[in-house]
Write a protein that holds these residues in place. Structure first.
Motif, PDB file in Angstrom:
ATOM      1  N   SER A  64      -4.915   6.314  -3.085  1.00  0.00           N
ATOM      2  CA  SER A  64      -4.561   4.771  -2.875  1.00  0.00           C
ATOM      3  C   SER A  64      -4.369   4.268  -4.266  1.00  0.00           C
ATOM      4  O   SER A  64      -3.667   3.135  -4.311  1.00  0.00           O
ATOM      5  CB  SER A  64      -5.690   4.160  -2.028  1.00  0.00           C
ATOM      6  OG  SER A  64      -6.056   4.585  -0.942  1.00  0.00           O
ATOM      7  N   LYS A  65      -4.921   4.781  -5.151  1.00  0.00           N
ATOM      8  CA  LYS A  65      -4.683   4.098  -6.534  1.00  0.00           C
ATOM      9  C   LYS A  65      -3.396   4.237  -7.254  1.00  0.00           C
ATOM     10  O   LYS A  65      -2.567   3.390  -7.853  1.00  0.00           O
ATOM     11  CB  LYS A  65      -5.731   4.692  -7.708  1.00  0.00           C
ATOM     12  CG  LYS A  65      -7.241   4.479  -7.384  1.00  0.00           C
ATOM     13  CD  LYS A  65      -7.929   5.279  -8.464  1.00  0.00           C
ATOM     14  CE  LYS A  65      -9.140   5.057  -8.504  1.00  0.00           C
ATOM     15  NZ  LYS A  65      -9.968   5.529  -6.993  1.00  0.00           N
ATOM     16  N   CYS A  68      -1.525   1.305  -5.542  1.00  0.00           N
ATOM     17  CA  CYS A  68      -1.968   0.025  -6.158  1.00  0.00           C
ATOM     18  C   CYS A  68      -1.352  -0.033  -7.476  1.00  0.00           C
ATOM     19  O   CYS A  68      -0.793  -1.251  -7.794  1.00  0.00           O
ATOM     20  CB  CYS A  68      -3.333   0.125  -6.436  1.00  0.00           C
ATOM     21  SG  CYS A  68      -4.028  -1.152  -7.537  1.00  0.00           S
ATOM     22  N   THR A  71       1.995  -1.605  -7.002  1.00  0.00           N
ATOM     23  CA  THR A  71       2.081  -2.891  -6.531  1.00  0.00           C
ATOM     24  C   THR A  71       1.935  -3.631  -8.078  1.00  0.00           C
ATOM     25  O   THR A  71       2.520  -4.725  -8.118  1.00  0.00           O
ATOM     26  CB  THR A  71       1.032  -3.282  -5.744  1.00  0.00           C
ATOM     27  OG1 THR A  71      -0.284  -3.000  -6.250  1.00  0.00           O
ATOM     28  CG2 THR A  71       1.253  -2.685  -4.189  1.00  0.00           C
ATOM     29  N   PHE A 153      -9.740  -0.302 -10.399  1.00  0.00           N
ATOM     30  CA  PHE A 153      -8.726  -0.389  -9.480  1.00  0.00           C
ATOM     31  C   PHE A 153      -9.173  -1.614  -8.513  1.00  0.00           C
ATOM     32  O   PHE A 153      -7.980  -2.118  -7.866  1.00  0.00           O
ATOM     33  CB  PHE A 153      -8.375   0.882  -8.998  1.00  0.00           C
ATOM     34  CG  PHE A 153      -7.221   1.768  -9.898  1.00  0.00           C
ATOM     35  CD1 PHE A 153      -5.879   1.635  -9.392  1.00  0.00           C
ATOM     36  CD2 PHE A 153      -7.588   2.353 -10.866  1.00  0.00           C
ATOM     37  CE1 PHE A 153      -5.050   2.258 -10.105  1.00  0.00           C
ATOM     38  CE2 PHE A 153      -6.438   3.115 -11.753  1.00  0.00           C
ATOM     39  CZ  PHE A 153      -5.353   2.973 -11.311  1.00  0.00           C
ATOM     40  N   GLY A 157      -6.489  -4.436  -7.840  1.00  0.00           N
ATOM     41  CA  GLY A 157      -5.820  -4.853  -6.684  1.00  0.00           C
ATOM     42  C   GLY A 157      -6.197  -6.474  -6.563  1.00  0.00           C
ATOM     43  O   GLY A 157      -5.297  -7.128  -6.090  1.00  0.00           O
ATOM     44  N   TRP A 168      -4.423  -7.666  -1.046  1.00  0.00           N
ATOM     45  CA  TRP A 168      -3.839  -6.493  -1.660  1.00  0.00           C
ATOM     46  C   TRP A 168      -3.032  -5.566  -0.670  1.00  0.00           C
ATOM     47  O   TRP A 168      -2.049  -5.257  -0.614  1.00  0.00           O
ATOM     48  CB  TRP A 168      -4.660  -5.803  -2.509  1.00  0.00           C
ATOM     49  CG  TRP A 168      -3.968  -4.561  -3.055  1.00  0.00           C
ATOM     50  CD1 TRP A 168      -2.990  -4.211  -4.022  1.00  0.00           C
ATOM     51  CD2 TRP A 168      -4.025  -2.987  -2.467  1.00  0.00           C
ATOM     52  NE1 TRP A 168      -2.772  -2.982  -4.124  1.00  0.00           N
ATOM     53  CE2 TRP A 168      -3.223  -2.195  -3.242  1.00  0.00           C
ATOM     54  CE3 TRP A 168      -4.907  -2.704  -1.497  1.00  0.00           C
ATOM     55  CZ2 TRP A 168      -3.092  -1.008  -2.776  1.00  0.00           C
ATOM     56  CZ3 TRP A 168      -4.658  -0.933  -1.016  1.00  0.00           C
ATOM     57  CH2 TRP A 168      -3.717  -0.345  -1.837  1.00  0.00           C
ATOM     58  N   ALA A 172       0.782  -4.363  -0.599  1.00  0.00           N
ATOM     59  CA  ALA A 172       1.243  -2.920  -0.517  1.00  0.00           C
ATOM     60  C   ALA A 172       1.663  -2.595   0.865  1.00  0.00           C
ATOM     61  O   ALA A 172       3.025  -1.888   0.597  1.00  0.00           O
ATOM     62  CB  ALA A 172      -0.379  -1.893  -0.456  1.00  0.00           C
ATOM     63  N   ALA A 219      -8.055  -1.237  -2.944  1.00  0.00           N
ATOM     64  CA  ALA A 219      -7.080  -0.704  -3.593  1.00  0.00           C
ATOM     65  C   ALA A 219      -7.782   0.588  -4.370  1.00  0.00           C
ATOM     66  O   ALA A 219      -6.811   1.533  -4.856  1.00  0.00           O
ATOM     67  CB  ALA A 219      -6.740  -1.632  -4.733  1.00  0.00           C
TER      68      ALA A 219
END
Length: 447
Positions: A64-65, A68, A71, A153, A157, A168, A172, A219
């Motif tokens: 997921s990072k 992030c 974004t 992170f 986010g 966030w 995303a 995030a």
């Protein structure tokens, strides 16, 4: 999409089957990314009844990072923030306010590895105010050393959420996931989805792991994803950006911070992605991607940008799955079906060809070459030396892209190259060129 050879598929399936059995993973899905998507995949173990292996959701944890980071970099490319901005400019009132967004992205901000309070990966999360950050969450000086930080992170986010004015996860979804066609990626599970399980260390028994909303920490590790969708994220890292980012920004993400990439073996971190150079069977390769873990799940996505291939693996176990499985699958594909490179063809030189060839930094020989994509390369001639590629700027100067001279300006004239404070000349210490410190009038002689 080019299908893998049956013999290659057999090798890959055998490796995945052993990884699932030996790691005692209740269910495992793995795949190979090529030509923009999932070129091959296989599932082993107890998948949800009737579900296709490439459409089962797993928690992907810290992968997921990478989403992030995309974004954040979109905001940077829009001019809404700068990576040198202190966090305080966008999220005021935290003990990490003086640390920069770039430091947070590359885990160089000295932020604590976890958020304060209970184990965020197993308990529901709340807002940033509810975290109750204190000076204790600033554990190292800025930019002193790499220190992996989930908290960092979570804060990134929050930056995105405050600039966009919404959560966030929604940003995303609308700006990254849906434009890439990742319609089966979500912050909470959507059937068919695997159940998170812990496997007993001494018996073949399993225990359900909790699932929850991580709140402000989303995030850092909230997303659930299928193999097909994760392959699309891999394709982005390989350069198929779908317009979500520019190819230059994706390349920027893959450059490791605080690591000398000339070393034959190393591991580092770029902007939201892990970067590692491996040597396997005498072959050196650089992989870009991310691993992920949450209670009940392990995942990995790695791409070889030089080969144009990626591999992924996702399993529903808290521990035990071989984290090196994607790299091993990539090695199998490279050995069985090595990439056939494009043919060399003549191309115009970006500078007068007479400016190419030997140059000297003092007495040390270098060579200036034209390379693909309208770039120049300056490197040692016949011996090791500092080396970099350069791209032309609109004003006619050249900027270093990598190596020792990354970010430095190269100016080219007929009789010398001016790079940082160095002057390269056509002959060693050419007296006709502006050599710093001058050249002895006696010239070269025997002492």
């Amino acid at each position: 999409m080019t299908e893998l050879l049956p013999s290659t598929q057999r090798v890959l399936l055998a490796r995945v089957a052993r990884a699932q059995r030996d790691g005692r993973v209740p269910s495992l899905v793995a795949g190979v990314v090529r030509d923009g998507g999932l070129a091959w995949h296989a599932g082993r173990g107890a998948l949800p009844g009737g579900a296709a292996a490439d459409d089962v959701q797993y928690r992907i944890g810290s992968i997921s990072k990478t989403v992030c980071a995309v974004t954040v970099l979109r905001l940077r490319d829009e001019g809404l923030l700068d990576l040198d901005d202190p966090l305080e400019d966008h999220v005021p009132g935290t003990p990490l306010g003086a640390r920069t967004l770039g430091q947070l992205l590359s885990h160089l901000a000295g932020a604590g590895s976890e958020s304060p309070g209970q184990w965020w990966e197993r308990t529901p999360g709340g807002t940033l105010d509810e975290l109750g950050l204190s000076d204790a969450d600033r554990v190292l000086p800025a930019a002193r050393r790499f220190h992996y930080s989930n908290l960092g992170f979570g804060l990134l986010g929050e930056v995105v959420a405050r600039i966009r004015g919404r959560a966030w996860a929604d940003v995303a979804r609308d700006e990254v996931l849906l434009p890439l066609g990742m319609t089966r990626t979500s912050p909470r599970p959507q059937a068919p989805a695997a159940s998170g399980l812990a496997v007993h260390p001494w018996a073949d028994l399993v225990l359900d792991e909790p699932e929850h909303d991580a709140g402000v920490m989303a995030a850092a590790g909230q997303l659930w994803c299928t193999a097909a969708d994760l392959a699309r994220l891999g394709a982005l890292l390989l350069g198929d950006t779908g317009g979500v980012l520019s190819p230059a920004t994706v390349e920027e993400m893959t450059l490791p911070a605080g690591v000398d990439p000339s070393s034959p073996v190393w591991s580092g971190y770029g902007l939201g992605v892990q970067v590692q150079r491996l040597v396997r069977d005498g072959h050196t390769t650089t992989l870009v991607g991310h691993g992920g873990s949450m209670p009940g799940f392990l995942a990995g996505l790695w791409v070889d940008r030089e080969e144009g291939t990626g591999a992924l693996a996702m399993g529903n176990t808290t521990s035990g799955m071989d984290g090196g499985l994607p790299a091993a699958l990539l090695a199998d594909v490279r050995a069985a079906e090595p990439r056939v490179v494009e043919p060399w063809t003549p191309a115009p030189s970006p500078v007068d060809p007479q400016l190419l060839g030997p140059w000297f930094w003092g007495p040390s020989p270098y060579a200036l070459r034209a390379v693909g994509g309208g770039l120049l390369h300056l490197g040692g001639l016949g011996r090791p030396g500092r080396a970099s590629r350069f791209r032309v700027r609109p004003d006619g100067t050249w900027v270093g892209l990598d190596g020792y001279f990354a970010g430095e300006t190269l100016r080219i004239s007929a009789d010398h190259l001016w790079l940082a404070t160095f002057v390269f000349t056509r002959t060693p210490y050419d007296p006709a060129a502006p050599v710093p410190g001058g050249v002895a009038g006696t010239g070269w002689d025997v002492p």
